[in-house]
Design an enzyme around this catalytic site. Structure first.
Site: not given
Length: 244
Positions: A184, A193, A196, A69, A138
């Protein structure tokens, strides 16, 4: 249970001090992250000081553990720094290995998120995507207008249809950088994110470079060099409290 609420560009977290709080189970994480009956957050972090830095553990809002994260990493770095556990340059131990962190300004943190690998572009459950590995999975979808993108519909379908789930980013590239919205895994759409942003930047850059990624909650800067990525942006402590 004592906690601190933090956010990185609007990506918000419940943070526990690992010195005094044990790691919660999945049901407790989901309870704490519930926005109606709990504290509310996109996930829960536990930060614990170690000999040469700080250790980070992370759970999504649904209670599932996550490998990475980016914004959570930046929040843990700031949390550790303001409590005097670390200086201005240190290491954060994460499930994907030790990652560097730097305090680069007032409430601004720069972190190395490790390697980023862009796979071939192709169809995933009927959607044209680029698959990207940022330590977590992703799918990046290129769109003309992020405001009109079917973030919830497509994001939910891909997350449910891919074994283990997947984060889905919807990006539009312009001279001003990248406009991005992210659904997410295990959470839903978030205001920002970090991983991301790195995934989208890697696709847009196609190699080394620096680019700003504009998300609903704020702007993050991504640097990619030799397959390694760095993420810089704002963090903030919102409040502290205690819950039964």
């Amino acid at each position: 249970m004592k906690f601190t609420k933090m956010h990185g560009a609007g990506n918000d977290f419940v943070i526990l001090d690992g010195i005094v709080e044990d790691a919660p189970g999945p049901a407790r994480v989901a309870e704490l992250c519930d926005r109606h009956t709990g504290i509310g957050g996109d996930g829960l972090l536990r930060a614990t000081p170690i000999e040469d830095g700080v250790r980070m553990e992370y759970w999504n809002a649904d209670g599932s553990e996550a490998e990475m994260c980016g914004n959570g990493l930046r929040c843990v770095a700031w949390f550790a720094h303001v409590r005097g556990w670390v200086g201005e340059s240190f290491t954060v131990a994460t499930p994907r290995g030790p990652l560097p962190a730097e305090i680069v300004g007032d409430h601004r943190v720069r972190v190395g998120v490790g390697s980023v690998a862009v796979g071939e572009r192709g169809e995933l459950l009927g959607v044209e995507v680029s698959r990207v590995d940022v330590g977590n999975p992703h799918a990046v979808v290129e769109v003309a207008d992020v405001a009109a993108a079917a973030v919830d519909t497509i994001g939910r379908r891909l997350d449910a249809g891919v074994p283990g789930g997947i984060n889905t980013g919807f990006m539009a590239v312009s001279e001003g950088g990248i406009a991005l919205r992210v659904h997410e895994r295990g959470v839903g759409e978030t205001l920002a994110c970090g991983s991301g942003a790195v995934a989208a930047a890697a696709v847009a850059l196609g190699g080394d470079g620096i680019i700003d990624v504009h998300l609903p909650g704020g702007t993050l800067t991504v640097e990619v060099a030799n397959g390694q990525a760095w993420l810089t942006g704002p963090v903030a402590e919102v409040f502290t409290g205690q819950t039964p």
